[in-house]
Structures are given as structure tokens and as C-alpha cells.
Write a protein that holds these residues in place. Structure first.
Motif, PDB file in Angstrom:
ATOM      1  N   PRO A   1       0.798  -1.229   0.000  1.00  0.00           N
ATOM      2  CA  PRO A   1       0.000   0.000   0.000  1.00  0.00           C
ATOM      3  C   PRO A   1       0.834   1.284   0.000  1.00  0.00           C
ATOM      4  CG  PRO A   1       0.014  -0.990   2.172  1.00  0.00           C
ATOM      5  CD  PRO A   1       0.656  -1.978   1.250  1.00  0.00           C
ATOM      6  N   MET A   2       2.143   1.178   0.231  1.00  0.00           N
ATOM      7  CA  MET A   2       2.977   2.375   0.171  1.00  0.00           C
ATOM      8  C   MET A   2       3.439   2.688  -1.243  1.00  0.00           C
ATOM      9  SD  MET A   2       5.125   1.894   3.702  1.00  0.00           S
ATOM     10  CE  MET A   2       4.227   1.359   5.181  1.00  0.00           C
ATOM     11  N   GLU A   3       3.013   1.876  -2.212  1.00  0.00           N
ATOM     12  CA  GLU A   3       3.124   2.247  -3.614  1.00  0.00           C
ATOM     13  C   GLU A   3       1.971   3.212  -3.868  1.00  0.00           C
ATOM     14  OE1 GLU A   3       5.293   0.902  -6.247  1.00  0.00           O
ATOM     15  OE2 GLU A   3       6.471   0.388  -4.465  1.00  0.00           O
ATOM     16  N   VAL A   4       2.253   4.494  -4.031  1.00  0.00           N
ATOM     17  CA  VAL A   4       1.184   5.500  -4.004  1.00  0.00           C
ATOM     18  C   VAL A   4       1.254   6.448  -5.198  1.00  0.00           C
ATOM     19  CG1 VAL A   4       1.040   5.465  -1.484  1.00  0.00           C
ATOM     20  CG2 VAL A   4       2.550   7.119  -2.607  1.00  0.00           C
ATOM     21  N   TYR A   5       0.128   7.127  -5.422  1.00  0.00           N
ATOM     22  CA  TYR A   5       0.070   8.340  -6.249  1.00  0.00           C
ATOM     23  C   TYR A   5      -0.099   9.481  -5.263  1.00  0.00           C
ATOM     24  CZ  TYR A   5      -1.301  11.640  -9.910  1.00  0.00           C
ATOM     25  OH  TYR A   5      -1.354  12.707 -10.779  1.00  0.00           O
ATOM     26  N   TRP A   6       0.889  10.367  -5.211  1.00  0.00           N
ATOM     27  CA  TRP A   6       0.852  11.455  -4.233  1.00  0.00           C
ATOM     28  C   TRP A   6       0.264  12.684  -4.908  1.00  0.00           C
ATOM     29  CZ3 TRP A   6       5.531  12.740  -0.550  1.00  0.00           C
ATOM     30  CH2 TRP A   6       5.060  13.527   0.503  1.00  0.00           C
ATOM     31  N   ASN A   7      -1.003  12.910  -4.658  1.00  0.00           N
ATOM     32  CA  ASN A   7      -1.712  14.030  -5.264  1.00  0.00           C
ATOM     33  C   ASN A   7      -1.447  15.320  -4.477  1.00  0.00           C
ATOM     34  OD1 ASN A   7      -3.256  14.874  -7.403  1.00  0.00           O
ATOM     35  ND2 ASN A   7      -5.219  14.559  -6.387  1.00  0.00           N
TER      36      ASN A   7
ATOM     37  N   ARG B   1      -9.428   3.410  -3.132  1.00  0.00           N
ATOM     38  CA  ARG B   1      -9.258   3.345  -1.680  1.00  0.00           C
ATOM     39  C   ARG B   1      -8.933   4.741  -1.155  1.00  0.00           C
ATOM     40  NH1 ARG B   1      -8.861  -1.880   0.247  1.00  0.00           N
ATOM     41  NH2 ARG B   1      -8.557  -3.516  -1.337  1.00  0.00           N
ATOM     42  N   PRO B   2      -9.418   5.106   0.016  1.00  0.00           N
ATOM     43  CA  PRO B   2      -9.231   6.478   0.527  1.00  0.00           C
ATOM     44  C   PRO B   2      -7.779   6.776   0.836  1.00  0.00           C
ATOM     45  CG  PRO B   2     -10.153   5.063   2.227  1.00  0.00           C
ATOM     46  CD  PRO B   2     -10.178   4.263   0.958  1.00  0.00           C
ATOM     47  N   ASP B   3      -7.416   8.051   0.724  1.00  0.00           N
ATOM     48  CA  ASP B   3      -6.051   8.447   1.048  1.00  0.00           C
ATOM     49  C   ASP B   3      -5.877   8.524   2.560  1.00  0.00           C
ATOM     50  OD1 ASP B   3      -7.646  10.734   1.411  1.00  0.00           O
ATOM     51  OD2 ASP B   3      -5.950  12.064   1.037  1.00  0.00           O
TER      52      ASP B   3
ATOM     53  N   GLY C   1      -3.132  13.294   0.491  1.00  0.00           N
ATOM     54  CA  GLY C   1      -3.059  13.123  -0.954  1.00  0.00           C
ATOM     55  C   GLY C   1      -2.359  11.846  -1.380  1.00  0.00           C
ATOM     56  N   LEU C   2      -2.067  10.933  -0.428  1.00  0.00           N
ATOM     57  CA  LEU C   2      -1.384   9.669  -0.730  1.00  0.00           C
ATOM     58  C   LEU C   2      -2.423   8.584  -1.032  1.00  0.00           C
ATOM     59  CD1 LEU C   2       1.318   9.806   2.088  1.00  0.00           C
ATOM     60  CD2 LEU C   2       1.729  10.080  -0.354  1.00  0.00           C
ATOM     61  N   PHE C   3      -2.615   8.283  -2.307  1.00  0.00           N
ATOM     62  CA  PHE C   3      -3.583   7.276  -2.732  1.00  0.00           C
ATOM     63  C   PHE C   3      -2.853   5.990  -3.131  1.00  0.00           C
ATOM     64  CE2 PHE C   3      -5.890  11.209  -3.244  1.00  0.00           C
ATOM     65  CZ  PHE C   3      -7.189  10.888  -2.901  1.00  0.00           C
ATOM     66  N   MET C   4      -3.322   4.868  -2.641  1.00  0.00           N
ATOM     67  CA  MET C   4      -2.695   3.577  -2.945  1.00  0.00           C
ATOM     68  C   MET C   4      -2.821   3.248  -4.433  1.00  0.00           C
ATOM     69  SD  MET C   4      -4.112   1.228   0.177  1.00  0.00           S
ATOM     70  CE  MET C   4      -4.219   1.852   1.857  1.00  0.00           C
TER      71      MET C   4
END
Length: 345
Positions: free
Chosen positions: A138-144, A174-176, A189-192
Motif C-alpha cells: 500500500p505504500m506504492e502511491v500516487y501522491w496528489n 481506496r481512501p487516502d 493526498g497519498l492514494f494507494m
């Protein structure tokens, strides 16, 4: 056409045909070859914790060491099973590299990961050994830039033009993660994200997956185990945990490149994913196993509650040798049971 020209033409055709056959045969051989060093079928054991690996190596018979890119791989017989054992070292990258090296150099039919992990589920206790059914990153993220759903490719939640995919549940992202502040929750802003993986079954498109499933047969054997788990470690028997450790099979394990010492993020992982524990190797190991089509299972001793002071027994766990003792007991019990199940020499 002269006789000489005719013979030369036939000779050239023969060379071409032979070359094509050799190329096809060579390609098929390369596709089947899975062992650069040794080809005996084995169970591959990757250990992230040196002391526990030492216990397994001490009990391995007919040992032979192989040095591959500086890593020591030890082949032998453990509880009746042909095995190859290696220490990965901490981190997702190390686990990935060492596991793939093992699969390239040895004929590994099944994979087993062992080590310690931080607790995420507060119901687990120090010294418990947990065997998750699946592993995710889950720490593989898109950081918006804010808490809004990423829309890099036009529509909300669509990041496909970047070669990425958000992790979803029931069709929704999934929620940030949200920080606790005096004014309330603040979005990170960290989305899995899902992980992209390629293998022989899904090539050439590949696929996105959020988690990787442990092998059902190996899990069934683990569920039937009744190993003797200690409360006091052999190095210092005066250091004991307060609650009798247990073997627990099921749930989700998670891994990431961050050493997790944040109680808020740990609570988010439990609330969002119902994760049991967190480490820095196993999900990467699981993805390599999946990419190579090799069944796997992972055993992890719970060391503490990640990012919290909730567990009082951490000193006993590390200082007494309880960590490696309980983990090794489960691994050895599993190997004995697996030998009985398969009956293989």
C-alpha cells in the motif's frame, strides 16, 4: 544450373534449416531452463532475519554453499526436504534481487519467507507468528497535491495514461491517508496504487494487482500446525512475554520501503485494509514469486505494534532470542508437515 551451383544451393539451404532448428531448440531450452547453478527441485527459503536463518542452517544436513553476486545460498536437506536458504537483508529491493537470483540459479518449486514484522492489528501480541493469506504494497502511491481523487488522465481516478492504476475496492478508489490535526483530519493526498506485474500467463499486456495470494495448499498445511511457541527466549530465560504466543493463519500482510513508526498511519492501514502486520520484504518477494509462477507462503513473528508504545514485551522479544526461536519453530514444523504431505525424497 551447374552441378556445383546446385550442390552449393542445397548446402546453403541445409545450413539455413539447421540454423533455424538450432535457434528454435535453443529458445525452447532457454525457456525451460530455470537453474544456472543447480537443477535439483528444492523449496527456496528466504529469511530476512539473520539469527533465524542461522537456526535453520544449523539444522540443515548435507550443506553446500554457493556464492552468487556476493550472496551465500546454502543447499541441503532440512526436515527431509531439499532446500536452498538465503538471507535477503532488509528492504524491498534486496528481497526482490535475492529472490530472483535464487529462482534463476536453482530449481525452486516452492518459496517460503520467514522473519519478523511490526504488528498492525492490535489484537496480535509480541511473539505471535502470523501467516497471511495475501500480501500487498500500500505504500506504492500516487501522491496528489490535495485530497481530491487524482485525475491526471481526464476523469477522476484515471491515471492510466501514466501507466499507473489506483487501488480500488468495490469499484472505488481506496481512501487516502489523513493526518490528525487540532482542526480535524487533514488529507495527505497519498492514494494507494496497484502494482504492475508481467509473467508468462499475462504477457504481453501484463496486469495490475493490489495483492498476491499465498499458496492454498501451503496455507492448508500451516493451518493444521500446532507448534510449541515459547514465552521466554533461550538467550535470557528471565525475559518473557506476558501473553502466550500463538500461530495465526489468515488475513493480509503488507510491506513497504518505509520503516513504519507512525501510529496514525498504522491505524489507517488497519482500518482501510484490515492488515495484520507490516514488514519491508515479503510483498516484494510475493510479487517475484507470482511473476515466476512459483507458489509461496510467508511466516512472520510479531515484534511490536508498529509506531506505538502499546506492546510492553519488545525487549523480551529481541533480547532473549524469542523472535528467531518462535519463527524457526513454525518454519521447521511446516517443513515436517509438508514432507509428510508430499512424501518426496
Amino acid at each position: 544450373m551447374s552441378a556445383l551451383s546446385f550442390l552449393l544451393k542445397k548446402f546453403a539451404c541445409a545450413l539455413l534449416t539447421g540454423g533455424m532448428l538450432l535457434a528454435v531448440t535453443g529458445a525452447a531450452h532457454a525457456e525451460q531452463k530455470r537453474c544456472l547453478s543447480e537443477c535439483r527441485p528444492r523449496i527456496g527459503i528466504v529469511s530476512a532475519f539473520g539469527a533465524e536463518a542461522d537456526i535453520l542452517l544449523e539444522q540443515t544436513q548435507k550443506k553446500r554453499d554457493w556464492r552468487i553476486n556476493g550472496n551465500r545460498f546454502t543447499t541441503g536437506i532440512l526436515r527431509g526436504n531439499p532446500v536452498v536458504i538465503v538471507l535477503s537483508g532488509v528492504s524491498m529491493v534486496n528481497a526482490t534481487m535475492v529472490t530472483q537470483l535464487m529462482l534463476d540459479h536453482f530449481h525452486v518449486e516452492r518459496l517460503l519467507m520467514s522473519g519478523i514484522a511490526g504488528g498492525v492489528n492490535p489484537a496480535n501480541h509480541v511473539g505471535d507468528v502470523v501467516v497471511p493469506e495475501s500480501w500487498a504494497m500500500p505504500m506504492e502511491v500516487y501522491w496528489n497535491g490535495d485530497g481530491s481523487l487524482p485525475a491526471a488522465c481526464g476523469n477522476a481516478g484515471d491515471i492510466s495514461c501514466l501507466g499507473l492504476k489506483l487501488a480500488t475496492e468495490n469499484g472505488k478508489a481506496r481512501p487516502d491517508f489523513r493526518f490528525d490535526t487540532p482542526g480535524g483530519k487533514l488529507s495527505s493526498g497519498l492514494f494507494m496504487r496497484d502494482s504492475f506485474v508481467m509473467n508468462a500467463a499475462n504477457a504481453p499486456q501484463g496486469e495490475f494487482r493490489f495483492e498476491f495470494q499465498a499458496d492454498a495448499q501451503m496455507l492448508a498445511v500451516a493451518r493444521a500446525l500446532q507448534p510449541a511457541l515459547a514465552t521466554c527466549g533461550p538467550k535470557n530465560p528471565s525475559l518473557c512475554v506476558a501473553v502466550q504466543p500463538m500461530l495465526k493463519v489468515g488475513g493480509r500482510g503488507i510491506s513497504g520501503s518505509a520503516f513504519l513508526a507512525n501510529a496514525g498511519y498504522r491505524a489507517y492501514l488497519y482500518d482501510t485494509l484490515q492488515a495484520q502486520l507490516v514488514d519491508m520484504e515479503t510483498a516484494a518477494f510475493a510479487q517475484v514469486a507470482y511473476a515466476n509462477g512459483v507458489p509461496f507462503i510467508a511466516f512472520r513473528s510479531v515484534s511490536d505494534l508498529a509506531g506505538g508504545n502499546d506492546f510492553k514485551d519488545v525487549g523480551a522479544f529481541f533480547g532473549s532470542g524469542l523472535a528467531e526461536t518462535n519463527e524457526a519453530n513454525v518454519t521447521l514444523a511446516f517443513l515436517e508437515a509438508w514432507k509428510r504431505r508430499t512424501g518426496k525424497p
